[in-house]
Design a protein around this motif. Sequence first.
Motif, PDB file in Angstrom:
ATOM      1  N   ASP A   1      -9.695   0.655   1.392  1.00 39.57           N
ATOM      2  CA  ASP A   1      -8.274   0.110   1.513  1.00 39.57           C
ATOM      3  C   ASP A   1      -7.515   1.226   2.330  1.00 39.57           C
ATOM      4  OD1 ASP A   1      -7.994  -1.792  -0.370  1.00 39.57           O
ATOM      5  OD2 ASP A   1      -8.177  -0.457  -1.919  1.00 39.57           O
TER       6      ASP A   1
ATOM      7  N   TYR B   1       0.897  -1.180  -0.130  1.00 34.31           N
ATOM      8  CA  TYR B   1       0.063  -0.043  -0.095  1.00 34.31           C
ATOM      9  C   TYR B   1       1.039   1.259  -0.007  1.00 34.31           C
ATOM     10  CZ  TYR B   1      -3.670  -3.355   1.245  1.00 34.31           C
ATOM     11  OH  TYR B   1      -4.606  -4.513   1.369  1.00 34.31           O
TER      12      TYR B   1
ATOM     13  N   MET C   1      -6.001   2.598  -4.572  1.00 27.51           N
ATOM     14  CA  MET C   1      -6.597   2.347  -3.399  1.00 27.51           C
ATOM     15  C   MET C   1      -7.905   2.828  -3.247  1.00 27.51           C
ATOM     16  SD  MET C   1      -3.469   3.255  -0.633  1.00 27.51           S
ATOM     17  CE  MET C   1      -4.523   2.924   0.873  1.00 27.51           C
TER      18      MET C   1
END
Length: 241
Positions: free
Chosen positions: A203, A142, A199
């Motif tokens: 997320d 991420y 994202m």
Amino acid sequence: MADKSRSVTKRKERKEKESAEVVKEVRNEGDKDGGEVSSEAATSNGENGELQVEPMELPPFEIIAGDRIDPFVFKFQFKNVEYSSGRNKTFLCYLVDRGDMADGLLRGYLEDEHTGPHVEEAFFTQCIPHYDPALKYTVTWYVSSSPCSACAAKIAEVLKVRKNIKLSVFAARLFEWEESEIQDGLKMLHAAGCKLRVMKPLDFSYTWETFVENEEQPLNLWEDCKDNYEFYQEKLADILQ
């Protein structure tokens, strides 16, 4: 100011104690004395045929590593705004499943300061330095912004050589997505088998809960989070089509 400056200027070494703490946070194994990752070690990896990419000089004081991010830093650096002035660092939160239930998941984050290697490069040296071709690695990132063209090329090379690494990259923002060389880098990553996605709001909440010192407080998403996600996802889909 763009997300990522490309300065090659070396920054001054941090205190030895700080360097040791950085390596201790990011690695579960204590087999490197003093926490230093030398350029000779990186070269050795290449000579063994495990990673056929250009060796990288990676002093630990150029990469900040840890377990959880400060909540104010996260809210600023990961905000998926279109114009990201002042966000001149990259944060990479990672999960690594090595297919060995006894070891469990590796989890943490890396932060670069753009005075040397970027976090995308540093991940392979600092977080999985003892690569085992017999294991199956499932890696999830991420990141506050997608890779630059140089990092995309190196990641793609890693994935071509290390067939047992499956990488998914979820980016809060697309870095300089209008530039042709950036688009080529994303296409290269996609062709190498990397899963690329922007994202989603969920997320951000997951990353907040998993990688941020949140004190058990929920993340209040900014008003245009969903709209910005849809904007970036549309741009990424156009690039990869």
